[in-house]
Scaffold this motif. Sequence first.
Motif, PDB file in Angstrom:
ATOM      1  N   ASP A  53       1.388  -1.373   0.017  1.00 51.37           N
ATOM      2  CA  ASP A  53      -0.141  -0.004  -0.135  1.00 51.37           C
ATOM      3  C   ASP A  53       0.489   1.795  -0.326  1.00 51.37           C
ATOM      4  OD1 ASP A  53      -1.934  -1.281   0.333  1.00 51.37           O
ATOM      5  OD2 ASP A  53      -2.125  -0.773   1.986  1.00 51.37           O
ATOM      6  N   VAL A  54       2.192   1.126   0.213  1.00 54.40           N
ATOM      7  CA  VAL A  54       2.486   2.356   0.210  1.00 54.40           C
ATOM      8  C   VAL A  54       3.948   2.493  -0.214  1.00 54.40           C
ATOM      9  CG1 VAL A  54       4.152   3.456   1.778  1.00 54.40           C
ATOM     10  CG2 VAL A  54       3.152   2.258   2.929  1.00 54.40           C
ATOM     11  N   LYS A  55       4.089   3.732  -1.101  1.00 58.46           N
ATOM     12  CA  LYS A  55       5.170   3.939  -2.879  1.00 58.46           C
ATOM     13  C   LYS A  55       6.341   5.420  -1.405  1.00 58.46           C
ATOM     14  CE  LYS A  55       2.201   2.490  -5.812  1.00 58.46           C
ATOM     15  NZ  LYS A  55       1.123   2.178  -5.745  1.00 58.46           N
ATOM     16  N   ALA A  56       7.218   4.860  -2.484  1.00 55.52           N
ATOM     17  CA  ALA A  56       8.199   6.045  -1.923  1.00 55.52           C
ATOM     18  C   ALA A  56       8.642   6.964  -3.278  1.00 55.52           C
ATOM     19  CB  ALA A  56       8.851   6.051  -0.836  1.00 55.52           C
ATOM     20  N   MET A  62      13.116  16.548  -3.285  1.00 53.30           N
ATOM     21  CA  MET A  62      11.860  15.756  -2.284  1.00 53.30           C
ATOM     22  C   MET A  62      11.646  14.598  -1.895  1.00 53.30           C
ATOM     23  SD  MET A  62      10.828  19.018  -0.670  1.00 53.30           S
ATOM     24  CE  MET A  62       9.039  18.570  -0.696  1.00 53.30           C
ATOM     25  N   LEU A  63      11.197  13.734  -0.865  1.00 46.44           N
ATOM     26  CA  LEU A  63      11.392  12.405  -0.595  1.00 46.44           C
ATOM     27  C   LEU A  63       9.824  12.401  -0.274  1.00 46.44           C
ATOM     28  CD1 LEU A  63      12.156   9.863  -0.846  1.00 46.44           C
ATOM     29  CD2 LEU A  63      12.499  10.358   1.945  1.00 46.44           C
ATOM     30  N   THR A  64       8.574  11.654  -0.922  1.00 48.31           N
ATOM     31  CA  THR A  64       7.461  11.643  -0.841  1.00 48.31           C
ATOM     32  C   THR A  64       7.001  10.468  -0.301  1.00 48.31           C
ATOM     33  OG1 THR A  64       6.792  13.079  -2.419  1.00 48.31           O
ATOM     34  CG2 THR A  64       4.825  11.992  -1.419  1.00 48.31           C
ATOM     35  N   ILE A  65       6.320   9.683   0.540  1.00 50.57           N
ATOM     36  CA  ILE A  65       5.966   8.785   0.838  1.00 50.57           C
ATOM     37  C   ILE A  65       4.222   8.716   0.852  1.00 50.57           C
ATOM     38  CG2 ILE A  65       5.514   7.303   2.886  1.00 50.57           C
ATOM     39  CD1 ILE A  65       8.541   7.904   1.964  1.00 50.57           C
ATOM     40  N   GLU A  66       3.618   8.145  -0.033  1.00 55.44           N
ATOM     41  CA  GLU A  66       2.418   7.797  -0.296  1.00 55.44           C
ATOM     42  C   GLU A  66       1.936   6.883  -0.373  1.00 55.44           C
ATOM     43  OE1 GLU A  66       1.204   8.748  -4.005  1.00 55.44           O
ATOM     44  OE2 GLU A  66       2.026  10.636  -4.309  1.00 55.44           O
ATOM     45  N   CYS A  92      -3.029   8.980   2.050  1.00 53.03           N
ATOM     46  CA  CYS A  92      -2.090   9.993   2.385  1.00 53.03           C
ATOM     47  C   CYS A  92      -1.091  10.249   2.399  1.00 53.03           C
ATOM     48  CB  CYS A  92      -2.022   9.713   3.732  1.00 53.03           C
ATOM     49  SG  CYS A  92      -2.038   8.526   4.480  1.00 53.03           S
ATOM     50  N   SER A  93      -0.122  11.549   2.230  1.00 47.28           N
ATOM     51  CA  SER A  93       1.182  11.807   1.104  1.00 47.28           C
ATOM     52  C   SER A  93       1.577  13.086   2.490  1.00 47.28           C
ATOM     53  CB  SER A  93       1.118  11.964   0.725  1.00 47.28           C
ATOM     54  OG  SER A  93       0.605  13.614   0.237  1.00 47.28           O
ATOM     55  N   ARG A  94       2.948  12.640   2.684  1.00 43.72           N
ATOM     56  CA  ARG A  94       3.877  13.272   3.530  1.00 43.72           C
ATOM     57  C   ARG A  94       5.198  13.526   2.574  1.00 43.72           C
ATOM     58  NH1 ARG A  94       4.704  13.589   9.423  1.00 43.72           N
ATOM     59  NH2 ARG A  94       5.737  15.141   8.713  1.00 43.72           N
ATOM     60  N   SER A  95       5.787  14.493   2.437  1.00 42.96           N
ATOM     61  CA  SER A  95       6.874  15.093   1.617  1.00 42.96           C
ATOM     62  C   SER A  95       7.828  15.618   2.054  1.00 42.96           C
ATOM     63  CB  SER A  95       6.365  16.056   0.489  1.00 42.96           C
ATOM     64  OG  SER A  95       5.220  15.406  -0.427  1.00 42.96           O
ATOM     65  N   PHE A  96       9.145  15.157   2.411  1.00 43.58           N
ATOM     66  CA  PHE A  96      10.709  15.997   2.563  1.00 43.58           C
ATOM     67  C   PHE A  96      10.962  16.088   2.248  1.00 43.58           C
ATOM     68  CE2 PHE A  96       8.357  12.067   5.317  1.00 43.58           C
ATOM     69  CZ  PHE A  96       8.152  13.160   7.155  1.00 43.58           C
ATOM     70  N   TYR A  97      11.827  17.418   2.369  1.00 39.71           N
ATOM     71  CA  TYR A  97      13.297  17.626   1.073  1.00 39.71           C
ATOM     72  C   TYR A  97      13.813  17.354   2.113  1.00 39.71           C
ATOM     73  CZ  TYR A  97      16.747  20.973  -1.070  1.00 39.71           C
ATOM     74  OH  TYR A  97      17.600  21.183  -2.284  1.00 39.71           O
ATOM     75  N   VAL A  98      15.177  16.691   0.654  1.00 38.60           N
ATOM     76  CA  VAL A  98      16.480  15.754   1.778  1.00 38.60           C
ATOM     77  C   VAL A  98      17.282  16.193   0.609  1.00 38.60           C
ATOM     78  CG1 VAL A  98      15.162  13.435   1.961  1.00 38.60           C
ATOM     79  CG2 VAL A  98      15.409  13.911  -0.447  1.00 38.60           C
ATOM     80  N   GLY A  99      17.525  16.968  -0.373  1.00 35.56           N
ATOM     81  CA  GLY A  99      18.339  17.834  -1.025  1.00 35.56           C
ATOM     82  C   GLY A  99      18.533  17.257  -2.469  1.00 35.56           C
ATOM     83  N   GLU A 100      18.929  18.072  -3.430  1.00 34.82           N
ATOM     84  CA  GLU A 100      18.896  18.027  -4.600  1.00 34.82           C
ATOM     85  C   GLU A 100      20.263  16.736  -5.017  1.00 34.82           C
ATOM     86  OE1 GLU A 100      17.009  19.534  -6.814  1.00 34.82           O
ATOM     87  OE2 GLU A 100      16.274  20.561  -5.544  1.00 34.82           O
ATOM     88  N   ASN A 101      21.160  16.765  -4.166  1.00 38.15           N
ATOM     89  CA  ASN A 101      21.875  15.806  -4.302  1.00 38.15           C
ATOM     90  C   ASN A 101      21.991  14.404  -3.652  1.00 38.15           C
ATOM     91  OD1 ASN A 101      23.854  17.759  -5.396  1.00 38.15           O
ATOM     92  ND2 ASN A 101      24.121  18.210  -3.408  1.00 38.15           N
ATOM     93  N   VAL A 102      20.848  13.892  -3.447  1.00 34.09           N
ATOM     94  CA  VAL A 102      20.585  12.391  -2.734  1.00 34.09           C
ATOM     95  C   VAL A 102      19.990  12.523  -4.087  1.00 34.09           C
ATOM     96  CG1 VAL A 102      19.281  11.464  -1.532  1.00 34.09           C
ATOM     97  CG2 VAL A 102      20.139  12.908  -0.399  1.00 34.09           C
TER      98      VAL A 102
END
Length: 139
Positions: A53-56, A62-66, A92-102
């Motif tokens: 059910d979970v996708k990343a 931006m790392l988005t978890i849905e 539901c979803s959440r997003s986190f900024y992890v950086g452009e170089n990741v």
Amino acid sequence: MLLPSIFGERLFDDFMDFPFRGKMENQMMKTDIKDAGDHFELMMDMPGFKKEDVKAQLKDGMLTIEANTSTANDEKDENGRYIRRERFTGSCSRSFYVGENVTQEDIKAKFEDGILKICVPKVENKPQIEENKYIAIEG
């Protein structure tokens, strides 16, 4: 008629056994972020969800978890008549900024016992080197 406050906000929750009613929506995807030295650990509570059910996704830093879920509670009596029939579909979803170089390959994720654990490495931003561009002057 108003119900006495001794019943609280969740009078019918136990009766209906409905997983995402009211304030429960605000309780979903609670995340703890830990600095583990060379990486960050994100631990996200996702009770009731299955791994499929979970996708990343990682896009533009931006790392988005849905997460999507669907439940159906069909209860019938001995004659096959419905006593109760409820359905729920939600996401539901959440997003986190992890950086452009990741990169996608740098991130490791594991789903176990309703908890999604994600390891994101600390990648230093490379300072952009200013290039001096001169115009040739003839003469």
